[in-house]
Design an enzyme around this catalytic site. Structure first.
Site, PDB file in Angstrom:
ATOM      1  N   LYS A   1       0.835  -1.208   0.000  1.00  0.00           N
ATOM      2  CA  LYS A   1       0.000   0.000   0.000  1.00  0.00           C
ATOM      3  C   LYS A   1       0.862   1.248   0.000  1.00  0.00           C
ATOM      4  CE  LYS A   1      -3.733  -0.913   2.886  1.00  0.00           C
ATOM      5  NZ  LYS A   1      -4.177  -0.582   4.224  1.00  0.00           N
TER       6      LYS A   1
ATOM      7  N   LYS B   1      -5.793  -2.572  24.662  1.00  0.00           N
ATOM      8  CA  LYS B   1      -4.585  -1.729  24.755  1.00  0.00           C
ATOM      9  C   LYS B   1      -4.531  -0.749  23.596  1.00  0.00           C
ATOM     10  CE  LYS B   1      -1.484  -5.077  24.717  1.00  0.00           C
ATOM     11  NZ  LYS B   1      -2.070  -6.362  25.074  1.00  0.00           N
TER      12      LYS B   1
ATOM     13  N   LYS C   1     -14.709  -2.051  22.529  1.00  0.00           N
ATOM     14  CA  LYS C   1     -14.056  -3.192  23.183  1.00  0.00           C
ATOM     15  C   LYS C   1     -12.848  -2.702  23.976  1.00  0.00           C
ATOM     16  CE  LYS C   1     -11.149  -7.032  22.080  1.00  0.00           C
ATOM     17  NZ  LYS C   1     -10.498  -7.917  21.174  1.00  0.00           N
TER      18      LYS C   1
HETATM   19  P1  ADP Z   1      -5.512  -6.162  23.612  1.00  0.00           P
HETATM   20  O1  ADP Z   1      -6.708  -6.032  22.702  1.00  0.00           O
HETATM   21  O2  ADP Z   1      -5.619  -5.280  24.798  1.00  0.00           O
HETATM   22  O3  ADP Z   1      -4.190  -5.995  22.856  1.00  0.00           O
HETATM   23  P2  ADP Z   1      -4.843  -8.932  23.524  1.00  0.00           P
HETATM   24  O4  ADP Z   1      -5.085  -8.963  22.073  1.00  0.00           O
HETATM   25  O5  ADP Z   1      -3.421  -9.013  24.034  1.00  0.00           O
HETATM   26  O6  ADP Z   1      -5.538  -7.642  24.152  1.00  0.00           O
HETATM   27  O7  ADP Z   1      -5.713 -10.074  24.189  1.00  0.00           O
HETATM   28  C1  ADP Z   1      -5.251 -11.110  25.003  1.00  0.00           C
HETATM   29  C2  ADP Z   1      -6.440 -12.006  25.318  1.00  0.00           C
HETATM   30  O8  ADP Z   1      -7.464 -11.279  26.023  1.00  0.00           O
HETATM   31  C3  ADP Z   1      -7.106 -12.569  24.058  1.00  0.00           C
HETATM   32  O9  ADP Z   1      -7.479 -13.914  24.310  1.00  0.00           O
HETATM   33  C4  ADP Z   1      -8.354 -11.722  23.879  1.00  0.00           C
HETATM   34  O10 ADP Z   1      -9.391 -12.429  23.264  1.00  0.00           O
HETATM   35  C5  ADP Z   1      -8.716 -11.351  25.320  1.00  0.00           C
HETATM   36  N1  ADP Z   1      -9.344 -10.017  25.359  1.00  0.00           N
HETATM   37  C6  ADP Z   1      -8.716  -8.844  25.114  1.00  0.00           C
HETATM   38  N2  ADP Z   1      -9.568  -7.815  25.242  1.00  0.00           N
HETATM   39  C7  ADP Z   1     -10.777  -8.327  25.554  1.00  0.00           C
HETATM   40  C8  ADP Z   1     -12.076  -7.761  25.802  1.00  0.00           C
HETATM   41  N3  ADP Z   1     -12.282  -6.455  25.768  1.00  0.00           N
HETATM   42  N4  ADP Z   1     -13.076  -8.608  26.095  1.00  0.00           N
HETATM   43  C9  ADP Z   1     -12.889  -9.942  26.145  1.00  0.00           C
HETATM   44  N5  ADP Z   1     -11.696 -10.541  25.920  1.00  0.00           N
HETATM   45  C10 ADP Z   1     -10.639  -9.758  25.626  1.00  0.00           C
END
Ligand code: ADP
Ligand code: TRP
Length: 353
Positions: free
Chosen positions: A136, A222, A219
């Protein structure tokens, strides 16, 4: 039947009845309550089941593909281990260990990489996403920003899984392709060398049936900077809870508990009686400030004990090291078995012993 043999038979039968459930977690930053409710709490409950041998490891070498700061990586590993333990993972029952403490992983990774078509890695999502981004941006080097660690990431993950003959691998949706690659590599190995040396794992998708909302209603993540870290001081946690987005209805207006972020969060931390009572107060009309205060108190009563435990562990790294070391030596006993069969299958054996 000799006593020893009988004992061994029992152990053998027990082991074969136990389901091996394995998952890895990358240390990437502060754990928030979305991670806790969506991933960690269910994983801990699963590992605590009687017929399950859980293996939970901290994928520190996977983090090295992006984290290039010794202090940060070191801190994040302890932080993550302390968080799992403080939230209830029982190290007596579950093997908790650092990936880097199991050197067999890296041996198996090399062996598997010799089975892996380069094209299979070209199709891995994380790599493809970077290439597309470079396209891109019309970069002349489409591999710009890709190190070999990132490129080989799925093979390291396959080694993590296959080394322990895992039956089930619970992961989020984004990791499913990686477990499928692990199955492909296991199949290929077995086809080339000997049937059933490596067990094919089953992926268990942790569907985000329950997406925990963040401060702004999106949602919690981070990436959106809308999180409530799981272990923060009560004063700060209260301040964040008070920031959760609400609508402009007044205190006397009846409210719908089913379309309220605060209520969704409250349900996760309060007792069923408290939840019922809160639903009643919603219907009657309640000021948002009161809901927030009650939510904060419910969170505090769930998290204050684990927070103290977390602090104790972070202040006692020797104990953490000890727990992780024990976890890795128990895990390595299992790894040794598989590696011995793998080495024999490929012809890396020694005469004599
Ligand atoms: P982030 O979105 O903060 O970077 P990660 O991708 O590191 O979080 O997620 C780590 C784990 O926590 C994954 O299994 C993800 O499905 C779960 N998880 C992250 N945020 C949520 C949320 N808001 N609700 C439910 N599960 C979540
Ligand atoms: N790649 C996974 C993630 O980013 C972490 C991980 C590494 C993993 N090795 C694993 C997960 C083995 C399950 C099994 O979330």
């Amino acid at each position: 039947m000799g006593v020893l043999f009988e004992h061994e038979l029992k152990v053998g039968v027990c082991l074969s009845l136990m389901k091996t459930v394995l998952t890895g977690v990358k240390p990437t930053g502060r754990i928030h309550i979305g991670n806790y409710l969506g991933a960690m709490r269910p994983a801990i409950a699963m590992c605590n089941q009687e017929n399950v041998q859980g293996l939970l490891f901290i994928a520190d070498y996977h983090s090295l593909t992006t984290v290039h700061n010794a202090e940060t990586l070191n801190h994040m590993v302890y932080d993550l281990a302390a968080t799992w333990l403080a939230l209830g993972l029982d190290p007596q029952q579950t093997f908790i260990y650092r990936q880097s403490d199991v050197p067999e992983t890296f041996e198996l990774q090399w062996i598997l990489s010799c089975m892996s078509a380069k094209g299979l890695m070209n199709r891995a999502h994380a790599y493809k996403a970077i290439v597309q981004e470079n396209e891109k941006k019309a970069k002349s080097d489409l591999d710009d920003g890709v190190n070999m660690g990132l490129y080989n990431y799925p093979i390291l993950m396959a080694a993590d899984i296959l080394l322990f003959s895992a039956d089930e691998v619970p992961v989020g949706e984004d990791q499913v392709q990686h477990v499928e690659i692990a199955r492909d590599l296991a199949e290929k190995f077995n086809r080339i060398f000997a049937e059933e040396v490596i067990r094919l794992p089953k992926v268990v998708v942790q569907k985000e049936s329950k997406i925990v909302p963040g401060l702004d209603g999106r949602k919690m993540s981070k990436s959106y900077d809308n999180t409530i870290p799981v272990f923060m001081e009560p004063k700060k946690m209260r301040q964040l809870v008070m920031k959760i987005k609400t609508d402009s209805s007044g205190p006397e207006d009846p409210k719908d508990p089913n379309s309220s972020i605060l209520f969704d969060l409250y349900k996760e931390f309060a007792t069923p009686e408290q939840v019922e009572e809160m639903a009643h107060r919603y219907h009657k009309g309640i000021g948002w400030g009161y809901v927030k205060q009650d939510l904060f108190e419910a969170m505090e009563s769930t998290l204050s004990g684990p927070r103290e435990h977390y602090k104790e562990l972070m202040n006692n790294k020797d104990e953490l090291d000890q727990i992780l070391k024990e976890g890795s030596s128990r895990a390595r006993e299992r790894a040794a078995e598989l590696m011995s069969r793998v080495r024999t299958a490929i012809g890396i054996t020694r005469r004599g012993k």
